[in-house]
Motif scaffolding. Sequence first.
Motif, mmCIF file in Angstrom:
data_model
loop_
_atom_site.group_PDB
_atom_site.id
_atom_site.type_symbol
_atom_site.label_atom_id
_atom_site.label_comp_id
_atom_site.label_asym_id
_atom_site.label_seq_id
_atom_site.Cartn_x
_atom_site.Cartn_y
_atom_site.Cartn_z
ATOM 1 N N GLU A 279 0.802 -1.232 0.000
ATOM 2 C CA GLU A 279 0.000 0.000 0.000
ATOM 3 C C GLU A 279 0.835 1.282 0.000
ATOM 4 N N ARG A 280 1.834 1.318 0.874
ATOM 5 C CA ARG A 280 2.610 2.559 1.006
ATOM 6 C C ARG A 280 3.510 2.811 -0.217
ATOM 7 N N LEU A 281 3.889 1.714 -0.886
ATOM 8 C CA LEU A 281 4.809 1.863 -2.027
ATOM 9 C C LEU A 281 4.099 2.248 -3.314
ATOM 10 N N THR A 282 2.781 2.302 -3.272
ATOM 11 C CA THR A 282 2.082 2.550 -4.529
ATOM 12 C C THR A 282 1.741 4.023 -4.767
ATOM 13 N N GLY A 283 1.944 4.876 -3.782
ATOM 14 C CA GLY A 283 1.536 6.262 -4.048
ATOM 15 C C GLY A 283 2.467 7.308 -3.462
ATOM 16 N N LEU A 284 3.764 7.045 -3.475
ATOM 17 C CA LEU A 284 4.694 8.028 -2.897
ATOM 18 C C LEU A 284 4.962 9.160 -3.878
ATOM 19 N N SER A 285 5.215 10.348 -3.330
ATOM 20 C CA SER A 285 5.603 11.451 -4.216
ATOM 21 C C SER A 285 7.126 11.604 -4.166
ATOM 22 N N GLN A 286 7.672 12.265 -5.164
ATOM 23 C CA GLN A 286 9.118 12.482 -5.208
ATOM 24 C C GLN A 286 9.579 13.268 -3.973
ATOM 25 N N ASN A 287 8.728 14.219 -3.532
ATOM 26 C CA ASN A 287 9.089 15.008 -2.348
ATOM 27 C C ASN A 287 9.230 14.136 -1.110
ATOM 28 N N GLU A 288 8.270 13.206 -0.963
ATOM 29 C CA GLU A 288 8.333 12.312 0.201
ATOM 30 C C GLU A 288 9.624 11.493 0.184
ATOM 31 N N VAL A 289 9.982 11.013 -1.009
ATOM 32 C CA VAL A 289 11.198 10.199 -1.123
ATOM 33 C C VAL A 289 12.425 11.057 -0.789
ATOM 34 N N ASP A 290 12.477 12.261 -1.358
ATOM 35 C CA ASP A 290 13.626 13.139 -1.104
ATOM 36 C C ASP A 290 13.739 13.489 0.383
ATOM 37 N N ASP A 291 12.584 13.793 1.001
ATOM 38 C CA ASP A 291 12.611 14.151 2.435
ATOM 39 C C ASP A 291 13.133 12.986 3.273
ATOM 40 N N ARG A 292 12.740 11.780 2.882
ATOM 41 C CA ARG A 292 13.159 10.603 3.655
ATOM 42 C C ARG A 292 14.667 10.376 3.543
ATOM 43 N N ILE A 293 15.188 10.615 2.357
ATOM 44 C CA ILE A 293 16.645 10.462 2.183
ATOM 45 C C ILE A 293 17.355 11.490 3.070
ATOM 46 N N GLN A 294 16.800 12.719 3.092
ATOM 47 C CA GLN A 294 17.396 13.763 3.928
ATOM 48 C C GLN A 294 17.366 13.356 5.405
ATOM 49 N N GLU A 295 16.270 12.707 5.833
ATOM 50 C CA GLU A 295 16.187 12.252 7.236
ATOM 51 C C GLU A 295 17.324 11.284 7.549
ATOM 52 N N PHE A 296 17.656 10.438 6.582
ATOM 53 C CA PHE A 296 18.766 9.496 6.777
ATOM 54 C C PHE A 296 20.089 10.235 6.911
ATOM 55 N N ILE A 297 20.265 11.234 6.046
ATOM 56 C CA ILE A 297 21.517 11.997 6.097
ATOM 57 C C ILE A 297 21.642 12.653 7.471
ATOM 58 N N ASP A 298 20.520 13.266 7.935
ATOM 59 C CA ASP A 298 20.547 13.945 9.237
ATOM 60 C C ASP A 298 20.794 12.966 10.384
ATOM 61 N N LEU A 299 20.239 11.766 10.244
ATOM 62 C CA LEU A 299 20.332 10.764 11.314
ATOM 63 C C LEU A 299 21.768 10.349 11.610
ATOM 64 N N VAL A 300 22.570 10.271 10.558
ATOM 65 C CA VAL A 300 23.924 9.729 10.762
ATOM 66 C C VAL A 300 25.031 10.780 10.716
ATOM 67 N N GLN A 301 24.623 12.060 10.628
ATOM 68 C CA GLN A 301 25.645 13.093 10.512
ATOM 69 C C GLN A 301 26.142 13.540 11.885
ATOM 70 N N PHE A 302 27.452 13.571 12.057
ATOM 71 C CA PHE A 302 27.980 14.125 13.304
ATOM 72 C C PHE A 302 29.353 14.723 13.065
ATOM 73 N N ASP A 303 29.723 15.645 13.937
ATOM 74 C CA ASP A 303 31.047 16.263 13.836
ATOM 75 C C ASP A 303 31.906 15.780 14.991
ATOM 76 N N ILE A 304 33.077 15.302 14.667
ATOM 77 C CA ILE A 304 34.017 14.923 15.718
ATOM 78 C C ILE A 304 35.375 15.471 15.306
ATOM 79 N N SER A 305 36.048 16.141 16.228
ATOM 80 C CA SER A 305 37.418 16.465 15.869
ATOM 81 C C SER A 305 38.351 15.749 16.858
ATOM 82 N N LEU A 306 39.214 14.937 16.303
ATOM 83 C CA LEU A 306 40.163 14.214 17.144
ATOM 84 C C LEU A 306 41.406 15.063 17.324
ATOM 85 N N VAL A 307 41.826 15.212 18.581
ATOM 86 C CA VAL A 307 43.033 16.018 18.790
ATOM 87 C C VAL A 307 44.252 15.141 19.074
#
Length: 307
Positions: A279-307
């Motif tokens: 059901e969910r795979l039959t009516g997605l919009s491009q925006n929904e797909v793009d937003d979801r990819i962005q959520e993944f990027i945000d989920l795993v992004q972090f800044d670390i500086s090793l000294v």
Amino acid sequence: MSLLVVGTVAFDAIETPFGKTDKILGGAATYISLAASYFTHKINIVSVVGDDFPAEHIEMMNRHGIDTKGLEVKQGEKTFFWSGKYHIDMNTRDTLDTQLNVLANFNPVVPPEHRNPEFLMLGNLMPRIQQDIMRQMESRPKLIMMDTMNFWMEIAWDDLIETIKMVDVLTINDEEARLLTKEYSIVKAAKKILEMGPKYLIVKKGEHGALLFNKENVFFAPALPLEDVFDPTGAGDSFAGGFIGYLDQTKDISFDNLKRAVIFGSATASFCVEKFGTERLTGLSQNEVDDRIQEFIDLVQFDISLV
Ligand code: AMP
């Protein structure tokens, strides 16, 4: 670009802690091709159904740009049927029934115009049929990926090992990787599988994400933490469809691009589980797909500086 998808087109009856369905549309090839349709066009499928399979499902696939010339409809026979029940954790399930029906004597014929795909996805199916499809290719696709499951390890072990030797990417879940190698450690299991033939291995770990291995590297992608998971059926296939759909769109099979493809696959799978069946795979919009990819990027992004 062109992608050939082989696998079951099925009826499923599913029970999860949130509800139960009668016979609904399912099947590995169905999920894979719908998922891939958000990233690439020119998708051809090869499968078989009985005359009990409603034309409206085929029309829906066609609306997603999926060419069904290779979907054989066998008169007087019944469509493959699978029924499963999920445990309360939604990560494990029991198969209640598998009726091969039309699949029992299936001798697939790839339409001549579809024998030169750039990408070939062998969805979960009898290993003998997966091999047969590879032999029908006129030239070797840029990448051949296959999925399988414990069912085939139990009834077609030798055929399965032969098939695994022939592909570039194997995708299975963690439990199946252990069953295939008799190793508990996923890292040891991955080493053994990569010695069997494939260049890459993807180990799916349900709500705990997915691992991509080659002999030198390993990459991990989490699954998106979702508030509502209704039905995990088809998540693995949606992952495979998003993964190979993205590769077909970009044509780049470097390890770095395979890592990106894992994220696209994970994003597609995260939609699949939000509703029952396809059901969910039959009516997605491009925006929904793009937003979801962005959520993944945000989920795993972090800044670390090793000294
Ligand atoms: P997944 O949840 O990604 O493992 O895929 C679920 C889909 O696999 C369902 O829609 C079933 O119709 C299909 N399926 C279940 N058992 C088999 C089998 N033995 N061979 C091929 N497809 C199967």
